[in-house]
Write a protein that holds these residues in place. Structure first.
Motif, short mmCIF file in Angstrom:
data_model
loop_
_atom_site.label_atom_id
_atom_site.label_comp_id
_atom_site.label_asym_id
_atom_site.label_seq_id
_atom_site.Cartn_x
_atom_site.Cartn_y
_atom_site.Cartn_z
N PRO A 377 0.83 -1.21 0.00
CA PRO A 377 0.00 0.00 0.00
C PRO A 377 0.87 1.25 0.00
O PRO A 377 2.02 1.23 0.45
N VAL A 378 0.32 2.33 -0.53
CA VAL A 378 1.00 3.63 -0.54
C VAL A 378 0.46 4.44 0.63
O VAL A 378 -0.75 4.71 0.70
N PRO A 448 -3.90 3.79 -1.83
CA PRO A 448 -3.64 3.06 -3.07
C PRO A 448 -2.93 1.74 -2.77
O PRO A 448 -2.11 1.65 -1.85
N ILE A 449 -3.24 0.71 -3.56
CA ILE A 449 -2.65 -0.62 -3.39
C ILE A 449 -1.79 -0.94 -4.61
O ILE A 449 -2.27 -0.84 -5.74
N THR A 450 -0.53 -1.31 -4.40
CA THR A 450 0.35 -1.67 -5.51
C THR A 450 0.84 -3.10 -5.34
O THR A 450 0.92 -3.63 -4.22
N SER A 464 2.61 -2.71 -10.51
CA SER A 464 1.39 -2.00 -10.91
C SER A 464 1.57 -0.49 -10.76
O SER A 464 0.70 0.28 -11.16
N LEU A 465 2.71 -0.08 -10.19
CA LEU A 465 3.01 1.33 -9.98
C LEU A 465 3.99 1.81 -11.04
O LEU A 465 5.16 1.46 -11.01
N ASP A 472 -4.92 8.82 -8.10
CA ASP A 472 -6.38 8.67 -8.11
C ASP A 472 -6.84 7.60 -9.09
O ASP A 472 -8.01 7.20 -9.08
N SER A 473 -5.95 7.12 -9.96
CA SER A 473 -6.32 6.08 -10.92
C SER A 473 -5.90 4.69 -10.47
O SER A 473 -6.21 3.70 -11.14
N LEU A 474 -5.20 4.60 -9.34
CA LEU A 474 -4.72 3.31 -8.85
C LEU A 474 -5.81 2.59 -8.05
O LEU A 474 -6.68 3.24 -7.45
#
Length: 719
Positions: A377-378, A448-450, A464-465, A472-474
Motif C-alpha cells: 500500500p501507498v 492506493p494498493i500496488t 502496478s506502480l 487517483d487512478s490506482l
C-alpha cells in the motif's frame, strides 16, 4: 438629419463591438493568461486555450501549445535513484500535438509564416522527446513535400539530426554542407556538427563548436533543441565531464519497452559515489531509432549509468533493470542494457473500494517469469491530506507471509490498522513524525494498493506502480471507521496530550488495542529526545494479544534502540528476539544482528547477517575480511543481492584478493579489526574522520589501506 446621426452612431457602436469581440476580448484573455503564467498558476492554460479558441489563428494555437509543453525536462533514472521536476503530462502532449497539427493544415499569411514554421519544428521536437522515430520521419516526409522553403530547410535539418543519431555521419555531413552552401546559419547545424565531433571522439573540435554556439546572440537561440535542453549546456558539460572523457573504453547497449526499441533516450553518467544527482547532465549517448546506443570514449572507472526520458511516456512503464548496479569501464566495450515493462493489472480492489468487512483480498494478473509478488500500500506521511511524501511497505497476509507465489493474497484489516508505518524525526529535539505512531493505516483514509513482481534473485520485473503515477487512478481501499480523538491528537503532533488521553483510556479499559499500541510506540521510540520509557513500552507490548501486531511493535522498538540501551535491557531484548516469530523476515534478522553487535559477538553478528534473504549488506563483507574469509567476501560482492556500491569495483576487489595472496601481519590485522568494530558500531558518522585518520596512520599493509580508502570514498567521509 437626426436619423442619419443615429444610424452613424449605431454603426460606430456595432463596429466597436466587433473590434472588441475579435480583438479586445482575445487580447484581454491573453493578458490574463500571461499574468497567471507569471504567477505559476495552473489556470493560465485555461485562458491560453480560451484565447486559441477565440482567435482561431496559427499564432494563438502556437501560444497555447507552448503553454502546454513549455519544456522538455527528462525524468532521470539511475541505479541509485530517480526523479525529476514537474513534467509535461501525456494529456498535455496530446493536446499540444492536436492544435499544432491544425496549424499545419492552414495556408499561412506572410505575417503568420514564422509561427507556422515554428509549429512544424515544435511538432518534430515533441516527436523526439516522446521517442517516436516513426512520427519524426512522417513529419520529415511531410516537410519534404512542402512548397515552403523554410519548411523544407527545417525538414532537412531534422533529417541530418536523425542520421547523426543513427551514426550515419556521412549522410548528415552532406545535408549540412548543402544547407550551409545555400546560406543557412541555423544554430541546429552547429549542434549537429558538435555532436558528430563528440561521438567521433574529437572532443577539442566539439568544444570549439559549442563555444562558438555559446557566443551567438541570445536572440538567435531557442530555449531547447531537438526536444532536449542538453545542447544548451553542452559547453559547460564538456568542461565538467573532462574527468570522465577519455579513450579507455565505451559503454554500449540497448533500451527496450516490452521488447520494442525506445528511440532518442538519453544516457547519463556519474561517478559511483553513492549519491544521486537529477538534472544538469549532458548525455554520453543517445539511442538510435532501433534503441541501440554507444557512448563517447570514457576513462577507466566505476560509474553509475542512468537514462533520461520525457515523463509523459512513463505513465504506463516500469523500469525493470534486473541487474542493478554500478558499471566498471575498462578497455574496450562494456555492455549495459535497460528494460522497461508494462505495469501489472490489479484486478481487485477497484479504485475507491470501501472495506466493510475484516478481509481485504488483492488479486492481480500473473507475470511470466515471476518467482514471487509483494503487496505494498501507498501511505502518505500526512495521510489525511495525502501530502508530505509517501512510503510503501510490504504487508503480511493472514498467514503471516509477505511473498506470494500465486496471483492473490488475503489480509486482515484489523491487523493492518495497527501495522507499523514509517519513521521520521525533525528538529534538534528529534520530534517524531505522526506516521510512526498512527501506523500504516488509518480509519476513513484511502490507500492506493500496488503489487510488485520479482525474480528469484529479488530483481524487480514489473509493478502496478508506473514510474510516473496518478494516484487517483490506482486501485485503492478506504479503511472503515473514523479517526478517534487520540489519533487526531497524534496527527496534530500533540504528543503529551495524546499520551495522557491514552493513559486515561487504559484506566477504564486496560485492553484497548489502539491505546496500548500507540503508547508502546510513543514510549518505545521516544516522541522526542530524552522521552523514552522502554520499561513501560515493553510492559504495554506484552499485553497485546495479537502476536503479529506485538512482533511488529517490538521489532520497531528494538531497531531504534542504541547498543547501550540494548545492553541495559539485555534480558528482555533477548526474550523479545526469541519471541519474534523465529526471525522469519529480514527486519527481524537484522534486529538479531544489532543485539550481537551490541554484545560485540562478531561471529554471531556475522551469522545473523548471513540469514538475510533480500539483500547482502556491505557490513557482511567487512566482517568476512575481519575473519580473513576473503573468498566469501568476494563471493558476496558478486551476489546480485549486493546493493550497488563502488566496493564492487576492481580497486576494492583487487585489494581483497591481494589479502589472500599476501596475508597481513597480525598487528595490521588487529588495527583493521579495530577499525571494522568502530565502523559498524554506533556513532560512526559523527566520528568518521577520527576513525579514518587514527587507522590509516598506523597501518602498513597496502591492501588494507586501499580497502579503508574505498570505504572512506563510498561513505562520503570527505564531505
Amino acid at each position: 438629419m437626426k436619423i442619419r446621426v443615429k444610424v452613424k452612431n449605431l454603426l460606430l457602436v456595432m463596429l466597436m463591438i466587433v473590434i472588441l469581440y475579435f480583438w479586445g476580448i482575445p487580447q484581454a484573455t491573453l493578458g490574463i493568461a500571461n499574468y497567471l503564467d507569471t504567477k505559476n498558476s495552473d489556470k493560465a492554460q485555461l485562458y491560453y486555450e480560451k484565447y486559441a479558441d477565440t482567435r482561431k489563428s496559427i499564432s494563438s494555437r502556437l501560444i497555447f501549445a507552448e503553454s502546454l509543453v513549455d519544456h522538455f525536462s527528462r525524468f532521470v533514472i539511475y541505479s541509485q535513484g530517480w526523479g525529476g521536476g514537474n513534467g509535461v503530462s501525456q494529456e498535455q502532449m496530446e493536446k499540444a500535438e492536436e492544435v499544432l497539427r491544425l496549424n499545419l493544415g492552414e495556408n499561412p499569411s506572410k505575417s503568420e509564416l514564422k509561427d507556422y514554421v515554428s509549429s512544424y519544428r515544435m511538432l518534430m521536437d515533441m516527436a523526439i522527446a516522446e521517442g517516436s522515430s516513426n512520427k519524426l520521419k512522417e513529419l520529415i516526409e511531410w516537410g519534404e513535400k512542402s512548397n515552403n522553403a523554410e519548411v523544407k530547410e527545417i525538414s532537412s535539418i531534422y533529417t541530418a539530426f536523425l542520421h547523426t543519431i543513427n551514426r550515419d555521419f556521412s549522410k548528415a555531413e552532406r545535408i549540412i554542407e548543402g544547407l550551409e552552401n545555400t546560406g543557412s546559419s541555423d544554430p541546429r547545424l552547429q549542434i549537429i556538427r558538435g555532436e558528430m565531433a563528440l561521438f567521433k571522439g574529437d572532443i577539442e573540435e566539439a568544444t570549439r563548436i559549442y563555444d562558438e554556439l555559446g557566443r551567438r546572440s541570445w536572440k538567435e537561440l531557442d530555449s531547447s533543441y531537438f526536444g532536449s535542453r542538453a545542447y544548451l549546456d553542452r559547453k559547460f558539460w564538456l568542461e565538467q565531464a573532462s574527468e570522465h572523457i577519455g579513450e579507455d573504453g565505451f559503454i554500449e547497449g540497448r533500451i527496450l519497452f516490452e521488447g520494442k526499441p525506445m528511440a532518442f533516450v538519453e544516457i547519463y553518467l556519474q561517478y559511483a559515489d553513492g549519491g544521486f544527482r537529477a538534472g544538469g547532465d549532458g548525455y554520453i549517448a543517445i539511442t538510435d531509432e532501433n534503441g541501440y546506443f554507444k557512448s563517447i570514449g570514457l576513462k577507466k572507472g566505476l560509474y553509475d549509468i542512468g537514462v533520461g526520458t520525457l515523463e509523459s511516456i512513463l505513465v504506463d512503464k516500469v523500469f525493470s533493470r534486473i541487474e542493478p548496479g554500478y558499471v566498471e569501464v575498462g578497455e574496450g566495450i562494456t555492455t549495459v542494457d535497460f528494460k522497461f515493462r508494462n505495469t501489472i493489472k490489479v484486478l481487485s480492489p477497484q479504485p475507491g473500494t470501501y472495506l466493510d468487512s475484516d478481509e481485504l483480498v488483492v488479486r492481480w494478473e500473473e507475470v511470466p517469469g515471476a518467482a514471487y509478488y509483494t503487496v505494498e500500500p501507498v501511505a502518505f506521511f500526512d495521510p489525511i491530506n495525502k501530502s508530505g511524501g509517501y512510503f510503501r511497505r510490504a504487508i503480511e497476509s493472514v498467514e503471516g507471509e509477505i511473498r506470494f507465489t500465486s496471483d492473490s493474497a488475503k489480509f486482515k484489516v484489523s491487523k493492518l490498522l495497527y501495522a507499523i508505518g514509517g519513521l521520521s524525526r525533525d528538529g534538534d529535539d528529534w520530534i517524531i513524525g505522526p506516521e510512526a505512531v498512527l501506523g500504516m493505516f488509518l480509519p476513513g483514509v484511502e490507500y492506493p494498493i500496488t503489487v510488485n513482481a520479482y525474480t528469484k534473485d529479488n530483481g524487480l520485473i514489473t509493478s502496478s506502480l508506473p514510474m510516473r503515477t496518478y494516484y487517483d487512478s490506482l486501485p485503492s481501499v478506504i479503511m472503515p471507521g473514523e479517526l478517534s480523538e487520540g489519533q487526531r491528537l497524534v496527527a496534530e503532533m500533540k504528543y503529551p496530550e495524546a499520551i495522557q488521553h491514552y493513559e486515561d483510556i487504559l484506566i477504564e479499559d486496560p485492553e484497548d488495542v489502539e491505546a496500548i499500541t500507540s503508547l508502546a510506540k510513543l514510549y518505545g521510540l521516544g516522541w522526542k529526545r530524552g522521552e523514552k520509557n522502554l520499561d513501560r513500552a515493553f510492559d504495554l507490548s506484552d499485553s497485546i494479544m495479537e502476536s503479529g501486531i506485538r512482533s511488529n511493535i517490538l521489532n520497531i522498538i528494538l531497531q531504534e534502540m542504541t547498543s547501550e540501551e540494548i545492553i541495559q535491557n539485555e534480558k528482555i531484548v533477548l526474550e523479545v528476539i526469541e519471541s519474534l516469530d523465529n526471525l522469519k523476515n529480514d527486519d527481524l534478522r537484522y534486529t538479531e544482528f544489532r543485539f550481537h553487535r551490541a554484545k560485540k559477538d562478531w561471529k554471531a553478528a556475522r551469522a545473523a547477517l548471513e540469514k538475510l534473504e533480500s539483500y547482502v549488506p556491505d557490513t557482511l563483507v567487512f566482517l568476512d575480511i575481519y575473519f580473513e574469509d576473503y573468498d566469501k567476501a568476494l563471493e558476496r560482492l558478486r551476489d546480485k543481492r549486493f546493493y550497488p556500491s563502488r566496493l564492487q569495483g576492481s580497486i576494492f576487489t583487487d585489494a581483497v584478493a591481494g589479502l589472500k595472496e599476501n596475508p597481513p601481519s597480525s598487528s595490521d590485522l588487529s588495527i583493521f579489526r579495530e577499525f571494522i568494530e568502530r565502523l559498524i558500531g554506533d556513532g560512526t558518522y559523527e566520528n568518521s574522520g577520527a576513525i579514518y585518520t587514527s587507522t590509516t596512520g598506523r597501518l602498513r599493509d597496502k591492501n588494507l589501506r586501499t580497502i579503508i580508502d574505498e570505504i572512506y570514498n563510498q561513505r562520503h567521509w570527505n564531505q
